[in-house]
Design a protein around this motif. Sequence first.
Motif, short mmCIF file in Angstrom:
data_model
loop_
_atom_site.label_atom_id
_atom_site.label_comp_id
_atom_site.label_asym_id
_atom_site.label_seq_id
_atom_site.Cartn_x
_atom_site.Cartn_y
_atom_site.Cartn_z
N MET A 1 0.84 -1.20 0.00
CA MET A 1 0.00 0.00 0.00
C MET A 1 0.88 1.25 0.00
O MET A 1 1.74 1.42 0.85
N SER A 2 0.65 2.11 -1.00
CA SER A 2 1.46 3.33 -1.08
C SER A 2 1.02 4.30 0.02
O SER A 2 -0.03 4.13 0.64
N ARG A 3 1.82 5.31 0.18
CA ARG A 3 1.52 6.32 1.18
C ARG A 3 0.17 7.01 0.89
O ARG A 3 -0.65 7.18 1.78
N ASP A 4 -0.04 7.37 -0.37
CA ASP A 4 -1.30 8.00 -0.75
C ASP A 4 -2.49 7.09 -0.54
O ASP A 4 -3.56 7.51 -0.09
N GLU A 5 -2.31 5.83 -0.91
CA GLU A 5 -3.41 4.87 -0.72
C GLU A 5 -3.80 4.77 0.74
O GLU A 5 -4.97 4.66 1.09
N ALA A 6 -2.80 4.79 1.61
CA ALA A 6 -3.09 4.70 3.04
C ALA A 6 -3.87 5.93 3.50
O ALA A 6 -4.82 5.82 4.29
N VAL A 7 -3.48 7.11 3.00
CA VAL A 7 -4.19 8.32 3.41
C VAL A 7 -5.64 8.27 2.92
O VAL A 7 -6.58 8.58 3.67
N ILE A 8 -5.82 7.87 1.67
CA ILE A 8 -7.20 7.77 1.15
C ILE A 8 -8.01 6.79 1.99
O ILE A 8 -9.14 7.09 2.40
N ALA A 9 -7.41 5.63 2.26
CA ALA A 9 -8.13 4.62 3.04
C ALA A 9 -8.49 5.17 4.42
O ALA A 9 -9.60 4.95 4.93
N TYR A 10 -7.58 5.91 5.00
CA TYR A 10 -7.81 6.44 6.35
C TYR A 10 -8.92 7.50 6.33
O TYR A 10 -9.81 7.51 7.17
N VAL A 11 -8.85 8.38 5.35
CA VAL A 11 -9.85 9.45 5.24
C VAL A 11 -11.24 8.84 5.00
O VAL A 11 -12.24 9.29 5.58
N LEU A 12 -11.29 7.78 4.19
CA LEU A 12 -12.59 7.14 3.94
C LEU A 12 -13.13 6.47 5.20
O LEU A 12 -14.34 6.47 5.44
N ARG A 13 -12.26 5.92 6.01
CA ARG A 13 -12.73 5.34 7.29
C ARG A 13 -13.38 6.40 8.16
O ARG A 13 -14.44 6.19 8.74
N LEU A 14 -12.69 7.54 8.25
CA LEU A 14 -13.25 8.64 9.05
C LEU A 14 -14.61 9.06 8.48
O LEU A 14 -15.59 9.26 9.21
N ALA A 15 -14.65 9.20 7.17
CA ALA A 15 -15.89 9.65 6.51
C ALA A 15 -17.01 8.64 6.70
O ALA A 15 -18.15 9.00 6.99
N ASP A 16 -16.68 7.38 6.55
CA ASP A 16 -17.70 6.33 6.68
C ASP A 16 -18.26 6.28 8.10
O ASP A 16 -19.47 6.12 8.29
N ASN A 17 -17.39 6.42 9.09
CA ASN A 17 -17.89 6.47 10.46
C ASN A 17 -18.91 7.59 10.61
O ASN A 17 -19.99 7.40 11.18
N ALA A 18 -18.56 8.76 10.10
CA ALA A 18 -19.44 9.93 10.27
C ALA A 18 -20.75 9.72 9.51
O ALA A 18 -21.84 9.96 10.05
N LEU A 19 -20.67 9.25 8.27
CA LEU A 19 -21.89 9.11 7.47
C LEU A 19 -22.81 8.02 8.02
O LEU A 19 -24.03 8.21 8.12
N ILE A 20 -22.24 6.88 8.36
CA ILE A 20 -23.10 5.76 8.78
C ILE A 20 -23.75 6.05 10.13
O ILE A 20 -24.93 5.76 10.34
N LEU A 21 -23.01 6.70 11.02
CA LEU A 21 -23.64 7.07 12.30
C LEU A 21 -24.77 8.08 12.04
O LEU A 21 -25.86 7.96 12.62
N ALA A 22 -24.52 9.03 11.16
CA ALA A 22 -25.57 10.01 10.84
C ALA A 22 -26.80 9.30 10.25
O ALA A 22 -27.94 9.63 10.57
N GLN A 23 -26.55 8.33 9.38
CA GLN A 23 -27.66 7.62 8.75
C GLN A 23 -28.50 6.89 9.82
O GLN A 23 -29.73 6.92 9.77
N ARG A 24 -27.84 6.28 10.78
CA ARG A 24 -28.58 5.66 11.89
C ARG A 24 -29.36 6.73 12.67
O ARG A 24 -30.50 6.50 13.08
#
Lengths: 328, 252, 95
Positions: free
Chosen positions: B1-24
């Motif tokens: 996993m490249s450095r950029d890929e890790a950042v994207i993956a990390y940012v998406l985790r943060l985003a998914d936590n926020a969105l899915i909790l909001a959806q609930r």
Amino acid sequence: MYTQGLDQAGKDQEAGAETPEHLEAFQKRIDAEEKIEAKDWMPEAYRRTLVRQISQHAHSEIIGMQPEGNWLTRAPSLKRKVILLAKVQDEAGHGLYLYSAAETLGVSRGQMVADLLSGKAKYSSIFNYPTLTWADIGAIGWLVDGAAIMNQIPLCRCSYGPYARAMVRVCKEESFHQRQGFDIMVSLCRGTAEQKAMAQDALNRWWWPSLMMFGPNDANSKHSAQSMAWKIKRFSNDELRQKFVDATVPQADFLGITMPDDALVFDKDSGHYSFGEIDWQEFMDVVAGNGPCNRQRLEKRNKAHNDGAWVREAAQAYAEKQAACAAA
Amino acid sequence: MSRDEAVIAYVLRLADNALILAQRMIELVTAKPELEEELANANFALDFIGQARMLYSYAAELEGAGRSEDDFAFMRDGNEFRNLLLIEQPNGHFGDSIVRQYLFEAFYVHQLDALTRCKDQRIAEIAARAIKEVRYHLRHISHWLIRLGDGTDESHQRVQASLDELWRFTGEMFVSDEVDVAIRDNLAGPDLEAIAALWKRDVEDVIAEATLQLPEDQWMARGGKQGQHSEHFGFLIAEMQFLQRSYAGASW
Amino acid sequence: MTDKEWPLYEVFIRSRAGLSHRHAGSVHAPDDQMALDHARDTYTRRTEGVSIWVVRSDRIVASDPAENAAFFEPAKDKIYRHPTFYEIPDGVENL
């Protein structure tokens, strides 16, 4: 000021104090455009009229959260989701402001809510219609909020101070509601054929119920004359309805969709649109509890209230324990 | 996993936590125990969706493949979401949703705090904005946890059960994988071990004030961060994505 | 199960530093802390405030409109309290 602490009647308002002199003095204040405040002397009928109207208005905001709330989890973009959520939240807030205004008249929110839950109190019939597609969210904002604004702006000048102040806040906050609805309609009408059909279908279903929101024709409106004299109401039902039709038809033309009314024509002489006969039987049916969603709306409200009882009670119990600790 | 890929993956985790909790949380609109709580719930959900949008937009920029915030939210399949299992748990009763949000946000606040000091400037800016919102959420949510715990016998029992039930989803927050390690090492991101200690301290304090019992150490569920979700998650996603999926290419 | 209503609180908001707190409306809340939360979530959603006061409505002491004449009319004839009462001779400045 919205407070129960101020809602006790003034000292000279005792049973039987509604002498012709009192009533005349009260009407003079109204005619002079003075605002009536919570503790001021007022005729019992004025108080009752306001309690009925303000609480119905509050109930409408609360029940009105449901048809739109129905699409929150399915909103088609994150932008639409936040806009709709902010709007539905505003409705909760407006219900809250209005209950507060009614509470100044000596009725508790608990009592008003109980009347709603039991089916005794009325709310605007429009919210007994279902939201079947996303376009309904556009139609509600555009038409239902549009009609509501026509009704609500004059209420900012209502003779009862707490109601007028609540309405100033409500109208200020609602100014984006109609626009967001129209914005949804614009997107749909500029979209695919399926989306445009969705928009037309929503207009077909919401147009007539929106016209019904202004209430019965003036000739059949039983509370109107007195409410006008008391300056609770500033324009008649038919005046406001006409104003709404005149404002809305050109907007539909812009969207390229058609009102479901063959009789709708622009009358050059009067400068107004004339429109077909409203199905008052349908109106009466829905008011009487037989709309498509009356039961569902009340059941949902009752369930939330009952499910929340242990929570409200827990908070109260905690507060009492803390107060007892502080006193000890 | 490249450095950029890790950042994207990390940012998406943060985003998914926020969105899915909001959806609930927005599933609960019109179902709250009191009108004032409707306002609070909507405020919190609006905060979370706002955070998700900033994060998805950033992920889209980093990725540079022409995807939008809505593509991330509406056009990914369930197994592409990287939110914690705790977040997606069904709402249950009022106490369940309070405990779910509290256990997560007590972690999230420390995660964001560490991220305000990370070397990726955009993440640091987003974290600095989000942490203010989350601090207020925590204030309100812990007020509730304390009132339910120290309220009536019924509320105490109910919320203790919520805590016992949801506890097994808390372990996943602190399990580092290669994405977490890459963010920690390359960007001076959060150290999950250190956060675990802070989280435990805060949670113990609030639970004690609420007169509740800390659940015993137990087996911990995991998988959300790797895209292995619960059965009910599929329904959440299906409902959320229905319009975008049914009318491909339409704009709303 | 008794379902008592939470007490009513009045909410006052300072819209920005330098201005007084002004009555915004009211909320129901089980206690003072929650009243502050509810006031924040209800009345400052559009950046309306930088400070909030809440007070239980039943703690407010208010004047009675029946006594309005006695309370407020005596001030009406004290016109000499207002600067417009005084005539300033032509040519006088900085007064």
